[in-house]
Design an enzyme around this catalytic site. Structure first.
Site, PDB file in Angstrom:
ATOM      1  N   GLU A 149     -19.776   7.887  -8.583  1.00  0.00           N
ATOM      2  CA  GLU A 149     -18.708   7.129  -9.265  1.00  0.00           C
ATOM      3  C   GLU A 149     -17.859   6.342  -8.261  1.00  0.00           C
ATOM      4  O   GLU A 149     -16.676   6.106  -8.477  1.00  0.00           O
ATOM      5  CB  GLU A 149     -17.803   8.048 -10.102  1.00  0.00           C
ATOM      6  CG  GLU A 149     -18.522   8.885 -11.136  1.00  0.00           C
ATOM      7  CD  GLU A 149     -19.051   8.058 -12.293  1.00  0.00           C
ATOM      8  OE1 GLU A 149     -18.952   6.829 -12.243  1.00  0.00           O
ATOM      9  OE2 GLU A 149     -19.574   8.654 -13.232  1.00  0.00           O
ATOM     10  N   ASN A 168     -31.019  -0.954  -3.903  1.00  0.00           N
ATOM     11  CA  ASN A 168     -30.206  -1.925  -3.166  1.00  0.00           C
ATOM     12  C   ASN A 168     -28.883  -2.230  -3.870  1.00  0.00           C
ATOM     13  O   ASN A 168     -28.241  -3.237  -3.584  1.00  0.00           O
ATOM     14  CB  ASN A 168     -31.003  -3.225  -2.980  1.00  0.00           C
ATOM     15  CG  ASN A 168     -32.223  -3.038  -2.105  1.00  0.00           C
ATOM     16  OD1 ASN A 168     -32.150  -2.387  -1.065  1.00  0.00           O
ATOM     17  ND2 ASN A 168     -33.357  -3.588  -2.527  1.00  0.00           N
ATOM     18  N   HIS A 183     -14.707  33.826   3.603  1.00  0.00           N
ATOM     19  CA  HIS A 183     -15.767  34.797   3.335  1.00  0.00           C
ATOM     20  C   HIS A 183     -16.563  35.162   4.585  1.00  0.00           C
ATOM     21  O   HIS A 183     -17.354  36.114   4.553  1.00  0.00           O
ATOM     22  CB  HIS A 183     -16.733  34.234   2.291  1.00  0.00           C
ATOM     23  CG  HIS A 183     -16.260  34.365   0.878  1.00  0.00           C
ATOM     24  ND1 HIS A 183     -15.213  33.634   0.362  1.00  0.00           N
ATOM     25  CD2 HIS A 183     -16.706  35.149  -0.140  1.00  0.00           C
ATOM     26  CE1 HIS A 183     -15.042  33.943  -0.917  1.00  0.00           C
ATOM     27  NE2 HIS A 183     -15.926  34.863  -1.237  1.00  0.00           N
TER      28      HIS A 183
END
Length: 383
Positions: free
Chosen positions: A363, A129, A338
């Protein structure tokens, strides 16, 4: 700001790149697939002082400037972001709080081992939390004689599976009986310090991310970092610094993905010529290169402000926000270049693509970075 790298920065980049390409490149795909923490490679990094990038030499560190430290993280992440993550978290949010807030006794006890890499550090703030809402931690530290007894659970702890020392944010009582956040240095060998299973994550799979459980874990009051109630101050200052490291990591991921895409575009033949000759592919590459350069300059700007002793929180958030966004965008385009091969684990861009996403989350999410930046801008007087 220096737009051209000095000889010192060139040498640091060359050394870090050589190490990454010789030691990490051969194993990067395997350790990602099998979630292996490469302990042997970690040991080889210790003589390079990569675990004490900015620690003073008196504690065995390299005492590098912030741009140099960012370059190391960038180059490691260019090849293996999970190892880059281990290094940047250890330096940016484990060692850094010791440098800024630890007592002389704590520095003497822990910094030499942290700086040498003998001891791996972790930063333990996030709970079920309490993520972006850092003030809502529920872990408690109750005074008991000359000790504190800690109880609670920390989740998504980077380096959690291997850390020897963890900085634990916990609620303590003030003399007025008011709850406040404080930080404790907790050694992994203490009774009541338990680790959860390693998380099976989308990316950064070679980093041992886990939960940490504190069950009546008794910690000496000597292990209180800073003062009682300093938790928020320590947390905010540490996250400002850590965001520079994550920005460097994201930049390295983007650089690696672009280089892989350029190589593939030159080799892949369609319509009897390399796809690099197609205007669409050239546009992709031009945009990738431009955004990566802009990200690098923004990152180095934050580094310079930090080293000059000036406020750098806003610029660190800008760098983290932009570099992580560029990493996600560049890796996605690299996969597109690709084609079907980009969706295969045979090619590195698939791993870069998975690794990039979390740089927009940990972060401080991109949304939180925008809050930080907006507050800084709105608090400035109109010229």
């Amino acid at each position: 700001m220096q737009f051209n790298p000095c000889m010192k920065h060139k040498l640091i980049r060359s050394t870090a790149r050589h190490f990454a390409e010789t030691e990490l490149a051969p194993i990067a795909a395997e350790i990602d697939q099998h979630r292996i923490f490469p302990r042997e490679v970690i040991e080889k990094m210790r003589p390079l002082h990569y675990f004490g990038l900015q620690a003073p030499k008196e504690y065995g560190g390299a005492a590098l400037d912030s741009i140099s430290a960012a370059i190391v993280v960038e180059e490691l992440s260019r090849v293996c972001a999970a190892v880059g993550l281990c290094v940047t978290v250890h330096n940016g949010v484990a060692v850094y709080p010791f440098l800024q807030f630890a007592s002389s006794f704590q520095k003497e006890k822990y910094l030499p081992k942290l700086a040498s890499g003998e001891v791996i550090g972790a930063f333990s703030l996030t709970e079920a939390n309490a993520g972006s809402d850092a003030g809502s931690v529920e872990t408690t530290a109750v005074k008991s004689g000359s000790d504190y007894v800690l109880n609670g659970t920390k989740i998504f702890v980077t380096n959690g599976g291997v850390c020897d020392v963890a900085l634990i944010f916990a609620l303590t009582s003030s003399p007025e009986n008011r709850l406040q956040s404080s930080v404790f240095i907790v050694e992994s060998g203490l009774p009541g310090f338990l680790r959860g299973e390693l998380e099976d994550l989308c990316g950064m799979r070679a980093n041992p991310v886990s939960s940490l459980f504190l069950e009546d874990c008794r910690v000496s009051q000597e292990n209180l970092l800073g003062h009682l109630g300093d938790g928020m101050k320590i947390g905010l200052a540490t996250l400002d610094n850590g965001r520079i490291g994550v920005a460097a990591q994201a930049l390295g991921i983007a650089q690696g993905a672009m280089e892989a895409a350029v190589k593939y575009a030159k080799e892949r033949q369609q319509f009897k010529k390399p796809i690099a000759s197609q205007q669409t592919i050239q546009n992709y590459i031009a945009d990738m290169a431009t955004e990566i350069m802009a990200a690098r300059l923004l990152l180095y700007r934050a580094c310079e402000l930090k080293d000059a002793g000036q406020p750098f929180g806003c610029e660190a958030s800008m760098a983290k926000l932009y570099c992580s966004s560029v990493a996600s965008k560049v890796t996605s385009v690299a996969v597109q270049i690709h084609g079907g091969y980009g969706y295969s684990k045979e090619y590195d861009v698939e791993r870069y693509f998975r690794d990039a996403k979390v740089t927009e989350i940990y972060e401080g999410t991109s949304e939180i970075q925008r809050v930080v930046i907006a507050r800084a801008v709105l608090s400035q007087p109109i010229l």
